[in-house]
Design a protein around this motif. Structure first.
Motif, PDB file in Angstrom:
ATOM      1  N   UNK A  32       8.918  12.331  -4.017  1.00 18.23           N
ATOM      2  CA  UNK A  32      10.044  11.697  -3.327  1.00 18.23           C
ATOM      3  C   UNK A  32      11.007  11.087  -4.347  1.00 18.23           C
ATOM      4  N   UNK A  33      10.477  10.398  -5.332  1.00 20.77           N
ATOM      5  CA  UNK A  33      11.307   9.796  -6.379  1.00 20.77           C
ATOM      6  C   UNK A  33      12.060  10.880  -7.150  1.00 20.77           C
ATOM      7  N   UNK A  34      11.383  11.970  -7.462  1.00 11.51           N
ATOM      8  CA  UNK A  34      12.044  13.078  -8.157  1.00 11.51           C
ATOM      9  C   UNK A  34      13.209  13.635  -7.343  1.00 11.51           C
ATOM     10  N   UNK A  35      13.026  13.765  -6.034  1.00 14.17           N
ATOM     11  CA  UNK A  35      14.101  14.258  -5.164  1.00 14.17           C
ATOM     12  C   UNK A  35      15.304  13.330  -5.228  1.00 14.17           C
ATOM     13  N   UNK A  36      15.057  12.029  -5.182  1.00 12.02           N
ATOM     14  CA  UNK A  36      16.159  11.069  -5.227  1.00 12.02           C
ATOM     15  C   UNK A  36      16.845  11.086  -6.590  1.00 12.02           C
ATOM     16  N   UNK A  37      16.058  11.280  -7.660  1.00 11.73           N
ATOM     17  CA  UNK A  37      16.651  11.355  -8.997  1.00 11.73           C
ATOM     18  C   UNK A  37      17.517  12.606  -9.130  1.00 11.73           C
ATOM     19  N   UNK A  38      17.041  13.726  -8.621  1.00  9.68           N
ATOM     20  CA  UNK A  38      17.826  14.970  -8.674  1.00  9.68           C
ATOM     21  C   UNK A  38      19.122  14.843  -7.881  1.00  9.68           C
ATOM     22  N   UNK A  39      19.073  14.097  -6.785  1.00 10.93           N
ATOM     23  CA  UNK A  39      20.265  13.877  -5.961  1.00 10.93           C
ATOM     24  C   UNK A  39      21.159  12.785  -6.546  1.00 10.93           C
ATOM     25  N   UNK A  40      20.708  12.151  -7.605  1.00 13.95           N
ATOM     26  CA  UNK A  40      21.451  11.095  -8.301  1.00 13.95           C
ATOM     27  C   UNK A  40      21.793   9.917  -7.388  1.00 13.95           C
ATOM     28  N   UNK A  41      20.823   9.513  -6.555  1.00 17.81           N
ATOM     29  CA  UNK A  41      21.028   8.364  -5.674  1.00 17.81           C
ATOM     30  C   UNK A  41      20.110   7.189  -6.014  1.00 17.81           C
ATOM     31  N   UNK A  42      19.094   7.405  -6.829  1.00 15.59           N
ATOM     32  CA  UNK A  42      18.114   6.365  -7.118  1.00 15.59           C
ATOM     33  C   UNK A  42      18.593   5.480  -8.266  1.00 15.59           C
ATOM     34  N   UNK A  43      18.705   4.172  -7.997  1.00 16.43           N
ATOM     35  CA  UNK A  43      19.072   3.200  -9.023  1.00 16.43           C
ATOM     36  C   UNK A  43      17.847   2.478  -9.569  1.00 16.43           C
ATOM     37  N   UNK A  44      16.861   2.215  -8.705  1.00 17.83           N
ATOM     38  CA  UNK A  44      15.647   1.512  -9.124  1.00 17.83           C
ATOM     39  C   UNK A  44      14.554   1.745  -8.091  1.00 17.83           C
ATOM     40  N   UNK A  45      13.313   1.635  -8.537  1.00 20.88           N
ATOM     41  CA  UNK A  45      12.156   1.739  -7.644  1.00 20.88           C
ATOM     42  C   UNK A  45      11.036   0.921  -8.266  1.00 20.88           C
ATOM     43  N   UNK A  46      10.471   0.027  -7.494  1.00 20.43           N
ATOM     44  CA  UNK A  46       9.384  -0.825  -7.988  1.00 20.43           C
ATOM     45  C   UNK A  46       8.371  -1.055  -6.875  1.00 20.43           C
ATOM     46  N   UNK A  47       7.116  -1.088  -7.253  1.00 23.69           N
ATOM     47  CA  UNK A  47       6.057  -1.482  -6.340  1.00 23.69           C
ATOM     48  C   UNK A  47       5.664  -2.921  -6.657  1.00 23.69           C
ATOM     49  N   UNK A  48       5.177  -3.624  -5.675  1.00 24.34           N
ATOM     50  CA  UNK A  48       4.758  -5.004  -5.873  1.00 24.34           C
ATOM     51  C   UNK A  48       3.250  -5.085  -6.039  1.00 24.34           C
ATOM     52  N   UNK A  49       2.805  -6.067  -6.803  1.00 27.49           N
ATOM     53  CA  UNK A  49       1.397  -6.295  -7.063  1.00 27.49           C
ATOM     54  C   UNK A  49       0.684  -6.723  -5.777  1.00 27.49           C
ATOM     55  N   UNK A  50      -0.620  -6.711  -5.827  1.00 28.72           N
ATOM     56  CA  UNK A  50      -1.459  -7.145  -4.714  1.00 28.72           C
ATOM     57  C   UNK A  50      -1.050  -8.558  -4.284  1.00 28.72           C
ATOM     58  N   UNK A  51      -0.838  -8.782  -2.983  1.00 27.39           N
ATOM     59  CA  UNK A  51      -0.420 -10.108  -2.523  1.00 27.39           C
ATOM     60  C   UNK A  51      -1.444 -11.202  -2.832  1.00 27.39           C
ATOM     61  N   UNK A  52      -2.690 -10.831  -3.049  1.00 31.27           N
ATOM     62  CA  UNK A  52      -3.709 -11.819  -3.400  1.00 31.27           C
ATOM     63  C   UNK A  52      -3.476 -12.452  -4.760  1.00 31.27           C
ATOM     64  N   UNK A  53      -2.641 -11.820  -5.569  1.00 28.77           N
ATOM     65  CA  UNK A  53      -2.323 -12.376  -6.886  1.00 28.77           C
ATOM     66  C   UNK A  53      -0.974 -13.085  -6.897  1.00 28.77           C
ATOM     67  N   UNK A  54      -0.347 -13.206  -5.744  1.00 32.81           N
ATOM     68  CA  UNK A  54       0.948 -13.866  -5.647  1.00 32.81           C
ATOM     69  C   UNK A  54       0.807 -15.309  -5.212  1.00 32.81           C
ATOM     70  N   UNK A  55       1.920 -15.996  -5.134  1.00 29.22           N
ATOM     71  CA  UNK A  55       1.979 -17.364  -4.632  1.00 29.22           C
ATOM     72  C   UNK A  55       3.148 -17.469  -3.664  1.00 29.22           C
ATOM     73  N   UNK A  56       3.086 -18.478  -2.810  1.00 34.00           N
ATOM     74  CA  UNK A  56       4.170 -18.778  -1.893  1.00 34.00           C
ATOM     75  C   UNK A  56       4.667 -20.177  -2.214  1.00 34.00           C
TER      76      UNK A  56
END
Length: 128
Positions: A32-56
């Protein structure tokens, strides 16, 4: 061109389903990311860490309260995002519909506000 964020939203159940077939899910996401890169529409993509390691940081009271994850009751968690440079909301929606999502998960599509749409703070007064 406007920018749109595709925000991945999942539940404990959809996250568990994705983890059960993580290699397949990662391969499909990579395509999916490759498709968006080929179409030149992707500026950034990031996944978030496990919520158990986060804080509120909760501003409900007079002073902020910091709570370590995992959190209390949550129906949905943000798992990551894609930032796209596309012409319209409809085009962003069409990309979102192509994402290889786990059944039950959601993608929120939001336009990123441009600088001239955000109230400016006066340097001299500190007021909006």
């Amino acid at each position: 061109m406007p920018r749109y964020m595709l925000i991945m939203r999942g539940t404990d159940e959809t996250n568990a389903a994705m983890m059960a077939s993580i290699d397949e899910a990662m391969a499909a996401t990579g395509r999916f990311i490759e498709e968006m890169m080929k179409a030149d529409v992707l500026l950034a993509a990031e996944g978030l860490d496990d919520p158990g390691r986060g804080v509120v940081v909760d501003f409900s009271g007079e002073t902020p309260v910091v709570t370590d994850g995992p959190y209390g009751e949550t129906r949905e968690l943000f798992g990551g995002y894609f930032l796209l440079d596309v012409a319209s909301t409809q085009e962003a929606v069409e990309w979102a519909k192509r994402f290889p999502a786990v059944p039950g998960s959601k993608i929120e599509v939001r336009r990123v506000a441009e600088a001239d749409e955000v109230p400016q703070i006066s340097e001299s007064t500190g007021q909006v």
